[in-house]
Design an enzyme around this catalytic site. Structure first.
Site, mmCIF file in Angstrom:
data_model
loop_
_atom_site.group_PDB
_atom_site.id
_atom_site.type_symbol
_atom_site.label_atom_id
_atom_site.label_comp_id
_atom_site.label_asym_id
_atom_site.label_seq_id
_atom_site.Cartn_x
_atom_site.Cartn_y
_atom_site.Cartn_z
ATOM 1 N N ASP A 168 0.852 -1.201 0.000
ATOM 2 C CA ASP A 168 0.000 0.000 0.000
ATOM 3 C C ASP A 168 0.882 1.243 0.000
ATOM 4 O O ASP A 168 1.977 1.225 -0.568
ATOM 5 C CB ASP A 168 -0.937 -0.039 1.224
ATOM 6 C CG ASP A 168 -2.304 0.556 0.919
ATOM 7 O OD1 ASP A 168 -2.372 1.776 0.711
ATOM 8 O OD2 ASP A 168 -3.290 -0.191 0.880
ATOM 9 N N HIS A 243 -3.688 6.202 3.427
ATOM 10 C CA HIS A 243 -4.423 5.025 2.973
ATOM 11 C C HIS A 243 -3.848 3.734 3.539
ATOM 12 O O HIS A 243 -4.574 2.867 4.037
ATOM 13 C CB HIS A 243 -4.413 4.993 1.444
ATOM 14 C CG HIS A 243 -5.264 3.937 0.824
ATOM 15 N ND1 HIS A 243 -4.812 2.659 0.582
ATOM 16 C CD2 HIS A 243 -6.547 3.969 0.388
ATOM 17 C CE1 HIS A 243 -5.783 1.951 0.019
ATOM 18 N NE2 HIS A 243 -6.845 2.728 -0.105
ATOM 19 N N SER A 608 -11.277 -0.580 -0.757
ATOM 20 C CA SER A 608 -10.016 -0.614 0.002
ATOM 21 C C SER A 608 -10.261 -0.918 1.470
ATOM 22 O O SER A 608 -9.418 -1.510 2.138
ATOM 23 C CB SER A 608 -9.310 0.740 -0.092
ATOM 24 O OG SER A 608 -8.666 0.911 -1.320
#
Length: 826
Positions: A168, A243, A608
């Protein structure tokens, strides 16, 4: 004269020749480079005979001499191919893939890439497609604290001993979700795992603290693809985006971490497997993400020995020149699966249209996103007593509704003598303080309009916040504009009092009240503002509404095999999990979301967020059943899922129109909504191995067998006849003509013998016969089930059914059936 003409012609020819040479030189100079991924002949280290090992359950030992020798041999072969094939200075090798893939990534021109396609030992050349991110209360919603965590010793033990890898944007190592608890030390044996703690800017050596056990970053692809911004494209595992931290904390964040934003306490956040360890593989950067970096990260994660791999990132588009299953990204996941790693992938955020999934392959679990039963609702209280619903994690105006304030429409408060453009950005959208008369807006609630700037994504809420602070607004309201229709409003934290009113119908209520109370002169200029309002608290959650509901953005099936979106015989997405409005860890840098700068937590939505929910549940199953292979874990999650919501009805899905709902189907939710409690005790499971996936590929009529060999290094051998014979917990047939019988093989993983009765609910246009109609199966025993499907009506459309096996000890095993009947006769 003739001589003179000849000399002139010769001179012209020389000039022309020089001009053509110059053009050729310029063409070679300006031929734009791209990143290419290359697969080579020969086994990677993980599957090389001299390196294979079953010690401690891992396939190879990266510290062994045999490993090092073969790895160096592969790297040398990659360098030799490049040096002998490409022009000197025309390329830059970015990575050698050597652990689960044998290949490399190179930055070069298209003409040089064509040379590689013809080079000896090269099996596949694929252009990089770039990568992107797919973007609490959910443990309680899923029932984990009361059931699964209790079985595993509570949140102090849930996930212990499992290493979860995250490819990620990195991680925020200072976040409490990843802190090491000295009062409850982690003591589990991690001998199967060997990572490394790479450091760098904003990432000191103590970042690997026992909870975070490994951190690596992969940046060569990003550096080749774009000019990076040194401020945000940080060359270390540090998460400048947020994120990666969000995803990791959903799956494996510590239990009971207080969530406080803007001084308000929202509750406590916990990961699905709060005692699992975290291994970080940063491969996506704020400026750009490349598949070269992602594939390199996957290759390394498997070598390190992760148990679970979470990919809440993926390609921006399907592969252009190959079938979806044979892209290098999907092949990397196939070999991770071969090495015993459970891989979960975000299905994508391109819904609700059909064939929008970005997860294609049966060896990966693709997660779709849903709403939970928690909602955050803001509201605007008008002076006439009406309460207009809205969105926004905002504190109320002073008095919490007991005091009403002047309500002012932005375009009625502009500075008439100001020197600024009379565009919607200035006049309606509240983006610039200089556009307003401070005496009118100070202490008022200002109505801003969703206009062209917001539609084109050039205007921001952050600018409204700044305007409100500079001019002393009591609050703001961003209302829908009939010219642009309803908009989607997410409950994000507001640093000033405010609310979003995203529905045109609600905005009209506000507008009508405002105009009734506002006195204007003949020119339309306001002489008296009589409208009054208050913004009420939008930070308090309500619970118990209908859920789960498939989120509008969540990508839909069917899965497809090529860029033309021809459907495949695989059901995607696989499973539905919470992915809408999820509280989790964040990075205060927040490079791509300025509105969240400075925050340690964020409330985000996306597939996600669904993927790490599934990954964390898989970690809990792996902890309980360490000998299970990834397909058995995937089966347990799938066959125990539910297709019903908390009201007992079929799960609904959000449609194209904002607020619209329809009854969902297999292409929306896969097998259904994940049920961790039942997944821990599934009764029966289905299992597939690497060889089965190869047979699946070889059974597909539209895939060239030489392409399969090039991608997998395996020749097609034993066939399974039809792709739908792959032993997975669903049956999907993209084009059924007349009749087909497929087989599923079940294993009893319960501790007692059990008798199962088989029931089929056939899709429209078909009949299904199950043989045997019932069976008794001993512990560790296996049972084949033949499924005969006949077409009785040609619909030429996908229709949906299911197979249900009901056990005498209360186990229920469900398999979705998805059929497109195309012909009654052959």
């Amino acid at each position: 004269m003739a001589t003179g003409v000849y000399v002139l012609a010769a001179s012209s020819y020389a000039v022309l020749l020089l001009h053509l040479l110059a053009i050729g030189t310029i063409a070679s100079v300006v031929e734009e480079r791209s990143i290419y991924l290359i697969l080579m002949e020969g086994e990677p280290v993980a599957f090389h005979g001299d390196v294979l090992s079953s010690q401690q359950g891992r396939r190879f030992d990266p510290k062994s001499e045999a490993y090092k020798v073969h790895a160096n041999k592969l790297v040398d072969s990659h360098d030799q191919v490049l040096e002998s094939t490409l022009d000197k200075g025309s390329y830059n090798k970015l990575y050698s893939f050597k652990h689960v893939l044998n290949g490399f990534a190179v930055h070069t021109t298209p003409s040089q890439a064509k040379k590689l396609q013809l080079a000896q030992g090269v099996k596949l050349v694929e252009r990089d497609r770039r990568a992107k991110s797919m973007t609490t209360y959910t443990p309680e919603f899923l029932g984990l604290p009361q059931t699964v965590w209790t079985q595993e010793g509570g949140d102090r033990n849930a996930g212990d001993g499992i290493v979860m890898g995250f490819v990620d944007t990195g991680i925020n190592p200072f976040h409490p979700s990843f802190a090491y608890d000295m009062l409850n030390p982690l003591t589990s044996n991690l001998s199967h795992f060997s990572g490394a703690c790479e450091t760098g800017p904003l990432f000191p050596p103590f970042s690997c603290n026992g909870k975070i056990v490994s951190t690596r970053f992969f940046i060569a692809g990003a550096q080749a693809a774009a000019s990076l911004n040194a401020t945000i494209d940080i060359p270390s595992p540090a998460d400048a985006v947020g994120h990666g931290s969000h995803v990791a904390s959903i799956a494996a964040g510590n239990a009971g971490v207080p969530v406080t934003v803007n001084g308000f306490y929202y509750g406590r956040a916990s990961g699905m497997a709060p005692r699992a360890r975290v291994a970080v593989y940063k491969a996506v950067y704020p400026t750009v993400g490349t598949l070269a970096d992602v594939v390199a990260a996957i290759d390394q994660a498997v070598a390190d020995g992760v148990d679970i791999l979470t990919l809440s990132i993926g390609p921006e588009e399907p592969p252009q020149d190959t079938v979806t299953f044979l892209s290098i990204f999907d092949i990397a996941m196939l070999f991770a699966r071969r090495a015993g790693v459970f891989v979960v992938q975000a299905a994508g955020n391109s819904g609700p249209g059909p064939s929008t999934v970005l997860s294609y392959s049966p060896w990966v679990v693709g997660a779709a996103a849903s709403r939970t039963d928690r909602r955050y609702a803001a509201s605007l209280l008008l002076g006439n007593g009406l309460n207009v619903s809205g969105v926004g994690l905002s504190a109320p105006t002073f008095g919490n509704g007991s005091l009403l304030y002047r309500l002012v429409l932005a375009k009625d408060a502009i500075n008439l003598s100001g020197a600024f453009p009379r565009t919607s950005e200035y006049v309606e959208e509240c983006q610039h303080p200089e556009a307003f008369d401070p005496n009118v807006v100070r202490g008022s609630i200002v109505l801003c309009s969703f206009s062209a700037g917001f539609y084109n994504e050039t205007s921001t809420l952050t600018a409204i916040f700044d305007t409100a602070r500079v001019l002393g607004f009591m609050g703001f309201v961003l209302v829908a504009n009939p010219s642009y229709g309803d908009f989607i409003g997410q409950p994000i934290p507001f640093s000033v009092s405010g609310a979003l009113i995203p529905k045109v119908a609600d905005a009209k209520i506000v507008s009508q009240y405002y105009e009734q109370q506002t006195l204007r002169d003949a020119r339309g200029i306001v002489r008296q503002f009589n409208a009054r309002a208050a913004i009420q608290d939008g930070r308090v959650a309500s619970f118990g509404v209908q859920a789960p509901i498939v989120s509008r953005f969540s990508s839909r099936g069917p899965s497809f095999i090529d860029i033309n979106r021809n459907p495949s015989d695989v059901l995607k997405p696989d499973i539905l999990a919470p992915g809408n409005e999820i509280w989790a860890a964040w990075s205060p840098l927040s490079a791509l979301d300025p509105i969240l700068t400075g925050y340690n937590f964020a409330l985000l939505s996306g597939s996600s967020m669904a993927a790490p929910h599934v990954a964390g549940i898989a970690a809990l199953i792996k902890q309980k059943y360490p000998s299970w292979n990834p397909s058995m874990i995937a089966s347990a999650i799938s066959t125990t899922a539910t297709k019903f919501d908390n009201n007992g009805g079929i799960i609904m899905a959000e449609g194209f129109n904002i607020g619209s709902l329809y009854s969902s189907n297999n292409f929306d939710f896969g097998a259904g909504f994940v049920n961790p409690t039942h997944a821990m005790d599934p009764g029966l499971v289905l299992s597939s191995e690497f060889e089965d996936y190869i047979s699946f590929l070889c059974s597909m009529p539209f895939i060239d067998r030489f392409a399969i060999k090039a991608a997998t290094r395996v020749w097609c051998g034993q066939s399974i006849g039809h792709p739908a014979n792959l032993n997975i917990p669903s049956v999907t047939i993209s084009a059924l003509r007349r009749s087909l019988t497929v087989r599923r093989s079940f294993k009893n993983v319960a501790t007692k013998p059990e008798t199962y009765v088989s029931l089929a609910i056939p899709p429209n246009g078909t009949t299904i016969t199950l043989r045997p109609p019932w069976f008794t199966i001993a512990p560790e025993g296996t049972q084949d089930l033949d499924i005969e499907i006949n077409v009785i009506k040609s619909t030429n459309e996908f229709t949906f059914g299911e197979i249900i096996l009901t056990g005498s000890l209360n186990h229920i095993v469900r398999m979705p059936v998805t059929i497109r009947p195309v012909s009654i006769v052959l």
